[in-house]
Scaffold this active site. Sequence first.
Site, PDB file in Angstrom:
ATOM      1  N   ARG A  91       0.873  -1.180   0.000  1.00 29.83           N
ATOM      2  CA  ARG A  91       0.000   0.000   0.000  1.00 29.83           C
ATOM      3  C   ARG A  91       0.906   1.226   0.000  1.00 29.83           C
ATOM      4  O   ARG A  91       1.703   1.418   0.929  1.00 29.83           O
ATOM      5  CB  ARG A  91      -0.928  -0.006   1.210  1.00 29.83           C
ATOM      6  CG  ARG A  91      -1.913   1.172   1.281  1.00 29.83           C
ATOM      7  CD  ARG A  91      -2.900   0.938   2.413  1.00 29.83           C
ATOM      8  NE  ARG A  91      -3.872   2.014   2.594  1.00 29.83           N
ATOM      9  CZ  ARG A  91      -3.842   2.914   3.576  1.00 29.83           C
ATOM     10  NH1 ARG A  91      -2.845   2.889   4.472  1.00 29.83           N
ATOM     11  NH2 ARG A  91      -4.770   3.839   3.681  1.00 29.83           N
ATOM     12  N   ASN A 168      -7.081   8.138   2.654  1.00 31.80           N
ATOM     13  CA  ASN A 168      -6.715   7.572   3.948  1.00 31.80           C
ATOM     14  C   ASN A 168      -7.526   8.189   5.085  1.00 31.80           C
ATOM     15  O   ASN A 168      -7.681   9.409   5.161  1.00 31.80           O
ATOM     16  CB  ASN A 168      -5.227   7.824   4.208  1.00 31.80           C
ATOM     17  CG  ASN A 168      -4.744   7.189   5.500  1.00 31.80           C
ATOM     18  OD1 ASN A 168      -4.659   5.972   5.599  1.00 31.80           O
ATOM     19  ND2 ASN A 168      -4.441   8.017   6.493  1.00 31.80           N
ATOM     20  N   GLU A 264      -4.429  -1.169   7.772  1.00 28.72           N
ATOM     21  CA  GLU A 264      -3.301  -0.779   8.616  1.00 28.72           C
ATOM     22  C   GLU A 264      -3.470  -1.447   9.972  1.00 28.72           C
ATOM     23  O   GLU A 264      -4.591  -1.617  10.448  1.00 28.72           O
ATOM     24  CB  GLU A 264      -3.251   0.741   8.857  1.00 28.72           C
ATOM     25  CG  GLU A 264      -2.851   1.586   7.680  1.00 28.72           C
ATOM     26  CD  GLU A 264      -2.708   3.062   8.082  1.00 28.72           C
ATOM     27  OE1 GLU A 264      -2.545   3.327   9.308  1.00 28.72           O
ATOM     28  OE2 GLU A 264      -2.777   3.919   7.194  1.00 28.72           O
ATOM     29  N   TRP A 293       1.440  -1.529   9.074  1.00 33.61           N
ATOM     30  CA  TRP A 293       2.059  -0.200   9.040  1.00 33.61           C
ATOM     31  C   TRP A 293       3.334  -0.248   9.886  1.00 33.61           C
ATOM     32  O   TRP A 293       3.281  -0.607  11.047  1.00 33.61           O
ATOM     33  CB  TRP A 293       1.115   0.859   9.605  1.00 33.61           C
ATOM     34  CG  TRP A 293       1.693   2.232   9.450  1.00 33.61           C
ATOM     35  CD1 TRP A 293       2.634   2.824  10.249  1.00 33.61           C
ATOM     36  CD2 TRP A 293       1.413   3.163   8.405  1.00 33.61           C
ATOM     37  NE1 TRP A 293       2.954   4.069   9.769  1.00 33.61           N
ATOM     38  CE2 TRP A 293       2.215   4.301   8.637  1.00 33.61           C
ATOM     39  CE3 TRP A 293       0.577   3.147   7.295  1.00 33.61           C
ATOM     40  CZ2 TRP A 293       2.193   5.412   7.799  1.00 33.61           C
ATOM     41  CZ3 TRP A 293       0.545   4.252   6.465  1.00 33.61           C
ATOM     42  CH2 TRP A 293       1.342   5.378   6.720  1.00 33.61           C
TER      43      TRP A 293
END
Length: 551
Positions: A91, A168, A264, A293
């Site tokens: 991503r 996001n 995430e 993440w």
Amino acid sequence: MRDTRHRLPHRHVRPHLPAALAALAALLLTLLAPTASAHAAPTGFRVENGRLLEASGNDFVMRGVNHAHTWYADRLDALDHIKAKGANTVRVVLSSGDRWTRNDTADVANVVAQCKRNRLICVLEVHDTTGYGEQSGAVTLSRAADYWIEVRDALVGQEDYVIVNIGNEPHGNTGYTRWTDDTKAAIQKLRAAGFDHTLMVDAPNWGQDWAFTMRDNAASVFAADPDANTVFSIHMYGVFDTAAEVSDYLNRFVAAKLPVVVGEFGHDHSDGNPDEDAILSVTRQLGIGYLGWSWSGNGGGVEYLDMVENFDPDRMTSWGQRLFDGPDGIAATSEEAAVYRSGPGEDTTAPTAPGTPAASAVTSSSVTLTWGAATDAVGVTGYDVVRVAGGTETVVASAAGTTVTVSGLAADTSYTFAVRARDAAGNRSARSATVAVTTAPGPAAGSCAVGYRVTGEWPGGFQAEVVVRNTGSAAVDGWTLRWTFPAGQRITSLWGGTATQSGAEVSVAAAPYTATIPPSGSVSLGFTGTRSAAGADPTTFSLNGAECSAA
């Protein structure tokens, strides 16, 4: 995720429904699940019965990580390292230009090409929407959709390889009830503009959906997509600190046949301690994708979320080891996308090895390498320059042609380099013969002085000048200047050199026109940067590894 550029998430009391009411909510969500309807046939990835499928019909489960490209545009070699660890998806953080430096059409096209070269599925997201309604400067999902339309030329025809994550964490904890209508409108804007890609939408509440807005309205959002090709993304940090919460949230989507991924998550966070073991276990059991993440470059107190230190794949952190090599981790559960796998008639032949690289323009911090071209039955698409040390090799630069300058080297140090070629199918050649290079000596300790001053300030940003003076008797021919910011400051644009920043650590390699500093001479650099508040200036500088005095 909000790194040094974002406010840290809030801790909230989550509503817990009585058992009977929870069961009723689950039943209603199932009843609201989308039914079959006429829609455009997707040309690449598609959603069927709550599952993400490739164009071939292969069930695809994301196993990958996030990479902060918009802040580390010179670190695309990270994709090679991420692939080498076993990921099938990355991503990639992009910016529409509203809060950070814009990633234009050419850059987006290059990111897609590098994902394909590394046989990774590319989830592209716009970060400027983060915390809209609560975070200063954040933009709307509608604005994010406009950005995708502006860079559409880089994405058309890439539906087999690219998933568009519209924005996001598009709402913070203020005005998040608008998420449903805003998300529907953004999806429909992209479809009207001709986007045939699978779309991904993030939850509100800084991505964590503690108010269950996305969970309870996902069916209507999915139904609003005329292509029926939208995937929902939940970000799991402190709100998801028990196995029961992880399991309940994901199972509700599965029961309703609505596609969901964990876009995430981490092993720790400022708003609580997420249950990463449960996230990995439950996603494996349900066949749901996840994207941890993040690869590297976190700051502002969440450096512990780096999977490797300073983008070095050989310096994995405990979080990186857990995600890649632990139970239910990437290495154990990842399967490469079918679109990249070999089959009848597909290219499985690697290019020939490139010629032995030749070194030129050797300075104390850089070297230019040139080599003979490789050949391939279909065509060579690029080259990776690797540093060879013992039995290991590390990619230090990539190039489309047959020459590249490797910078950031230490003075008076021996290096061994070689080159590998790659083709469009991801086949990688044998390694070329090696070349040994010893960089030039740097200035003696104490033969440099650095002056630093802020020349302008504005809310959230500043401009500074750096003067590098040679106080020695010999000319400096090629240099790298390093310093550490004492607070959460970040360079956004620099002239007079090329800047690389990891957390608070800054490294600036000379530009061709500033590379030489005569005795008693000096060169000047300038840059603009961001910071959340007025901060202290750096006080310690080193030039080619030697500490400089204050000018």
